[in-house]
Design a protein around this motif. Structure first.
Motif, mmCIF file in Angstrom:
data_model
loop_
_atom_site.group_PDB
_atom_site.id
_atom_site.type_symbol
_atom_site.label_atom_id
_atom_site.label_comp_id
_atom_site.label_asym_id
_atom_site.label_seq_id
_atom_site.Cartn_x
_atom_site.Cartn_y
_atom_site.Cartn_z
ATOM 1 N N PHE A 112 0.824 -1.201 0.000
ATOM 2 C CA PHE A 112 0.000 0.000 0.000
ATOM 3 C C PHE A 112 0.863 1.257 0.000
ATOM 4 N N GLU A 117 -2.484 4.552 -3.864
ATOM 5 C CA GLU A 117 -3.833 4.260 -3.385
ATOM 6 C C GLU A 117 -4.106 4.947 -2.048
ATOM 7 N N ASP A 118 -5.319 5.466 -1.882
ATOM 8 C CA ASP A 118 -5.770 6.005 -0.606
ATOM 9 C C ASP A 118 -6.561 4.940 0.144
ATOM 10 N N ALA A 119 -6.626 5.071 1.464
ATOM 11 C CA ALA A 119 -7.278 4.046 2.284
ATOM 12 C C ALA A 119 -7.880 4.676 3.523
ATOM 13 N N SER A 192 -5.641 9.700 2.463
ATOM 14 C CA SER A 192 -6.196 8.679 3.344
ATOM 15 C C SER A 192 -6.854 9.329 4.552
ATOM 16 N N ALA A 226 -15.996 2.347 4.437
ATOM 17 C CA ALA A 226 -15.298 1.632 3.367
ATOM 18 C C ALA A 226 -16.279 1.105 2.331
ATOM 19 N N ARG A 231 -13.342 2.080 -0.344
ATOM 20 C CA ARG A 231 -11.944 2.235 0.053
ATOM 21 C C ARG A 231 -11.471 1.002 0.838
ATOM 22 N N PRO A 232 -10.191 0.657 0.711
ATOM 23 C CA PRO A 232 -9.647 -0.415 1.550
ATOM 24 C C PRO A 232 -9.452 0.054 2.986
ATOM 25 N N TYR A 234 -7.066 -0.560 6.464
ATOM 26 C CA TYR A 234 -5.916 -1.111 7.177
ATOM 27 C C TYR A 234 -6.030 -0.675 8.634
ATOM 28 N N ARG A 253 -4.904 -6.123 4.155
ATOM 29 C CA ARG A 253 -5.828 -5.241 3.444
ATOM 30 C C ARG A 253 -7.234 -5.838 3.479
ATOM 31 N N LEU A 255 -10.953 -5.024 1.660
ATOM 32 C CA LEU A 255 -11.627 -4.217 0.652
ATOM 33 C C LEU A 255 -13.023 -4.773 0.443
#
Length: 305
Positions: A112, A117-119, A192, A226, A231-232, A234, A253, A255
């Motif tokens: 990640f 990628e944003d999370a 994020s 999410a 969005r994933p 974490y 992760r 998702l």
């Protein structure tokens, strides 16, 4: 998620004198550490005597995790661990070098970090976790909005925010008319979003999970967000490592799967959260003094019918 209550006439504040943080920073510059550390221990002992409510909650938590009545020296050690974490935050805010290193088994989080990628980043009031968002922003040069409670004397957060302001911004849960809209704006703006996942205030979504010998309620909002925004997730906590380092533990992760029902996604999310809670509990059993929630333990869920 519920809208926050209107601001009170007297804003919430951290315990201690209004000048406390600035005094610590000034003393840290001029007082040698062999003298300053005992002085911090003395100040912690004074705080322990005066902070009756926090002392009671500390003792209750230690009673659960130790499985016996804690000694006064163990309650002091719990308070001092928090004071040393506060001191570390002030030092990092003043520019002292500090870095986060990933614990073994965090390959998903490493991947990640290597992508744009944003999370959604969930964390807990454990150990060095308060620094994770700032380290994530400054060290990895990634934009992150941190969901926080604004209090009247949050000098440590203000200084960290100023130091890492290029990468870190805040969403204040006790300000604004509708928190959900504020979170939506932060997510859609890019970057994020980091949320605490261990206190129930300002969250209308709670689920029971096994933690410290009981089924206890935890905020579950991060997974609903999410699913809404695709969005994933974490989950991360930081614990002390070598000098100048925090060791960051991360979940795999998670998702949401758009091809299955919301119920199936939530079922998967519950399993994901429970696995990470088990990891948090194992870290606390290795070092009980890293739980920085000086308030009642998460409520036990009602017994199943």
């Amino acid at each position: 998620m519920n809208a926050p209550a209107p601001a009170a006439a007297t804003p919430a504040r951290n315990p201690g004198p209004s000048w406390g943080y600035r005094f610590l920073r000034l003393a840290d510059r001029w007082v040698p550490e062999p003298l300053f550390r005992p002085a911090r221990a003395f100040g912690t002992a004074v705080a322990l005597l005066n902070m009756r409510e926090q002392r009671r909650h500390s003792r209750a938590y230690l009673r659960v995790i130790l499985g016996r009545e804690p000694a006064t020296r163990e309650v002091f050690r719990h308070f001092f661990a928090f004071e040393e974490m506060l001191m570390l935050k002030l030092r990092v805010a003043d520019g002292r070098p500090h870095r986060g290193v990933l614990a073994p088994g965090c390959s998903d989080f490493r991947r990640f970090l290597d992508t744009p990628e944003d999370a959604l980043l969930g964390t807990f009031h454990v150990g060095h976790s308060d620094l994770v968002g700032f380290l994530f922003g400054g060290q990895e040069q990634r934009r992150v909005s941190m969901v926080r409670l604004r209090v009247g004397n949050s000098h440590d957060v203000e200084k960290l925010g100023a130091t890492f302001g290029r990468w870190v911004s805040f969403v204040w849960v006790n300000e604004g008319e509708n928190l959900l809209f504020a979170l939506k704006d932060a997510i859609t703006a890019g970057g994020s979003l980091a949320l605490k996942c261990d206190r129930l205030e300002h969250s209308s979504r709670a689920e029971p999970f096994q933690f410290l010998g009981a089924r206890r309620l935890f905020p579950f909002t991060i997974y609903h967000l999410a699913i809404i925004f695709g969005r994933p997730v974490y989950l991360c906590v930081g614990v002390p490592g070598a000098p100048g380092e925090s060791v960051i533990h991360s979940s795999p992760r998670w998702l949401p799967d758009p091809s299955v029902s919301r119920a199936r996604n939530l079922e998967s999310a519950r399993a994901h959260f429970q696995v990470f809670l088990d990891l948090v509990e194992s870290l606390l059993r290795a070092d009980p003094y890293l739980w920085f929630n000086y308030r009642p333990l998460n409520l036990e869920a009602p017994a199943r019918p």
